[in-house]
Design an enzyme around this catalytic site. Sequence first.
Site, PDB file in Angstrom:
ATOM      1  N   VAL A 484       0.862  -1.175   0.000  1.00 26.90           N
ATOM      2  CA  VAL A 484       0.000   0.000   0.000  1.00 26.90           C
ATOM      3  C   VAL A 484       0.902   1.228   0.000  1.00 26.90           C
ATOM      4  O   VAL A 484       1.822   1.326   0.811  1.00 26.90           O
ATOM      5  CB  VAL A 484      -0.941   0.035   1.220  1.00 26.90           C
ATOM      6  CG1 VAL A 484      -1.984   1.138   1.041  1.00 26.90           C
ATOM      7  CG2 VAL A 484      -1.624  -1.310   1.439  1.00 26.90           C
ATOM      8  N   SER A 485       0.626   2.169  -0.884  1.00 25.31           N
ATOM      9  CA  SER A 485       1.536   3.294  -1.072  1.00 25.31           C
ATOM     10  C   SER A 485       1.653   4.165   0.168  1.00 25.31           C
ATOM     11  O   SER A 485       2.762   4.495   0.617  1.00 25.31           O
ATOM     12  CB  SER A 485       1.090   4.140  -2.270  1.00 25.31           C
ATOM     13  OG  SER A 485      -0.191   4.723  -2.037  1.00 25.31           O
ATOM     14  N   ASP A 486       0.518   4.593   0.750  1.00 22.74           N
ATOM     15  CA  ASP A 486       0.619   5.513   1.882  1.00 22.74           C
ATOM     16  C   ASP A 486       1.120   4.811   3.141  1.00 22.74           C
ATOM     17  O   ASP A 486       1.832   5.421   3.952  1.00 22.74           O
ATOM     18  CB  ASP A 486      -0.696   6.254   2.144  1.00 22.74           C
ATOM     19  CG  ASP A 486      -1.898   5.339   2.256  1.00 22.74           C
ATOM     20  OD1 ASP A 486      -1.746   4.119   2.091  1.00 22.74           O
ATOM     21  OD2 ASP A 486      -3.007   5.858   2.494  1.00 22.74           O
ATOM     22  N   CYS A 487       0.794   3.527   3.308  1.00 20.50           N
ATOM     23  CA  CYS A 487       1.350   2.774   4.443  1.00 20.50           C
ATOM     24  C   CYS A 487       2.868   2.676   4.308  1.00 20.50           C
ATOM     25  O   CYS A 487       3.606   2.834   5.292  1.00 20.50           O
ATOM     26  CB  CYS A 487       0.739   1.377   4.500  1.00 20.50           C
ATOM     27  SG  CYS A 487      -1.046   1.366   4.768  1.00 20.50           S
ATOM     28  N   GLU A 490       4.334   6.232   5.064  1.00 13.06           N
ATOM     29  CA  GLU A 490       4.320   6.610   6.478  1.00 13.06           C
ATOM     30  C   GLU A 490       5.333   5.784   7.272  1.00 13.06           C
ATOM     31  O   GLU A 490       6.006   6.308   8.170  1.00 13.06           O
ATOM     32  CB  GLU A 490       2.915   6.444   7.062  1.00 13.06           C
ATOM     33  CG  GLU A 490       1.844   7.338   6.435  1.00 13.06           C
ATOM     34  CD  GLU A 490       2.110   8.828   6.602  1.00 13.06           C
ATOM     35  OE1 GLU A 490       2.831   9.202   7.556  1.00 13.06           O
ATOM     36  OE2 GLU A 490       1.606   9.623   5.791  1.00 13.06           O
TER      37      GLU A 490
END
Length: 767
Positions: A484-487, A490
């Site tokens: 997952v890109s945003d995971c 972050e």
Amino acid sequence: MWKLKIGEGNGEDPYLSSSNNFVGRQTWEFDPKAGTPEERAAVEEARRSFLANRSRVKGCSDLFWRMQFLREARFEQVIPPVKINGDEAITYEKATDALRRGVSFFSALQASDGHWPGEITGPLFFLPPLVFCLYITGHLEKVFDEEHRKEMLRHVYCHQNEDGGWGLHIESKSIMFCTALNYICLRILGEGPNGGPDNACKRARQWILDRGGVTYIPSWGKIWLSILGIYDWSGTNPMPPEIWLLPSFLPIHLAKTLCYCRMVYMPMSYLYGKRFVGPITPLILQLRDELLLQPYESINWNKTRRLYAKEDMYFPHPLVQDLVWDALYVFVEPFLTRWPLNKLVREKACRLAMKHIHYEDENSHYITIGCVEKVLCMLACWIDNPDGDYFKKHLARIPDYMWVAEDGMKMQSFGSQLWDTGFAVQAILASDLLDETSNVLKKGHDYIKLSQVRENPSGDFKSMYRHISKGAWTLSDRDHGWQVSDCTAEALKCCLLLSTMPSEVVGQQIDPEQIYDSVNLLLSFQSEKGGVTAWEPVRAYEWIEFLNPTEFLANLVAEREYVECTSSVIQALVLFKQLYPDHRTKELSRSIEKAVQFIENEQTLDGSWYGNWGICFIYATWFALGGLAAAGKTYESSLAMRKGVEFLLRTQKDDGGWGESYLSCPEQRYIPSEGNQSNLVQTAWAMLGLIHAGQAERDPIPLHRAAKLIINSQMEDGDFPQQEIVGVFMKNCMMYYATYRNTFPLWALAEYRKAAFPNATTTSTAS
């Protein structure tokens, strides 16, 4: 009593495997002998309190594991409560005390492996299909004992609406899909047709019958009821598995669809191709009589294909979509289901669909991508071989999905361990309380490092329509495997920030090669528009969305770019460039530039941005402002930032906070929450956005007002109260993240303390 277990397998279970010794795994176990009388009384009081207040706050406070962890940590809040009275100004000392109280409480909730547990629930169509599957396969009582089933019943009853129905999620109005599924779930779990508190089953059944019976259930419901034998497959729109035999370059091939869409319709196409129907038990015959207005045998099922309750219709089928279904139903299916094509083509297509199912199961350690897909794949494996290892491996991973709280046992989407931990670590880092939190940061750092996906999917993953995953972080744990890109962004931010600190304090930094892998993955998500997708690069044309067959969700068919993902990636790449200035420098600069342009282009006329993963315009505006600020934009230099700030200042409530209704998401326009009450999580998002845009230097008064609300809302033990749901997916379905109520108010207070008191001393006062 129920107990949350962390990082445990199941002894020598041959059907349970892990890529990192189950780091991040969280499962519940019931021990009838556990607990003192006082502890048991506290559990019952939590249940009673939720039930008494459920009309006011629909989401539970997720108290059971919190009570357990605080007890095990022997936590005692020693810092006195902080209150800001009347026109009193906030001092640096009071802001610090409130922050320390919250951080000490939140630190006590960290699990032994370094992550922060918590449920990720809300939708009310997750649990029933699991019950259906285990009922059909004969494993319901083998997997769930009496205590499990009692808590499942509790959960279903706790979230029944006053009109007798159930909503799409815990805060929505009743819809046919969830009302029918939960009614059938109650009956399978042993309730009679008039059973349950306050005539729950009778009221639910009346709600269904008043709206035409279950022939008006939407497409996913028609499929599950066909599997159960309450409905008939001839009343469903075709999902021919032969689509897997088509060349993948075709624009409508499932290979090009959003991974969640692909993973749902992969097992659904298998089940449709088999026309599988479970055992027709006496209970199923009773349910036919209870939920259909006509006798089952006399229904013209073809006419029911287009019957949908108006309450469920968020995405009505375009005419061209219905014409496609009609053509398949009338002209294609009759040939594919008769000899010789049923032998030459259909069986081959079903075998290919099953090949994809097995591949996805193996690459996720039988977790699959999410709960909807999990149950469908598990049932398909049982149909293929009831005594086979594939099905047994699925059974072993059911506990990973289950969660227990004061509102009963529910099924999670899967988990959000990594996502929550990434934010928690950043919030604690922002607090600048290193002397008090170094061990907490070290454990969180270790968890994040151990949770990185270290390899791509197995074999020729491109032929199985998978994207690279090496260097990724998932939403939940490493075993899940789905990038997952945003995971990833972050988690990468956490690793980069912690790498600048002494290793003897926060642990050894992550290997640079692993960081490079993450950067490579993040760059692969960027589209030609400059935006960043969530799971895979854009593969389909936007027009394919008109084929969305799921009436109650939107944006389900095609992967697309998201403001939130784009912002997270900008922030991670900017930080990476600062620490690794010689790595792919020009490419990174160009990527960041394009991403900024995407965010600016996505801004709405009122200055906000639409949120896809949080509610809604406040959430995305926080992300957008953070991404723009990281890229070097300022309030003075950026019109987009000025407009974003104006939106936030314009929507601040009289009490100093912010509050936005979940209806903003489906309506796609800003709708404030009812009344004057603010939501503390949304208030924190707005504060963080304003701080990113330099509000403290221009006019700190809006920040002082918001900080006062958060400080005065803090509870005696340092916790914050549970309020309205704040997560969302696919525009129309809300999601409950249990740790948000701690993470974001603390993060906002931490950043506020630094911004409002840049030259702080213990006697500084907010001006």
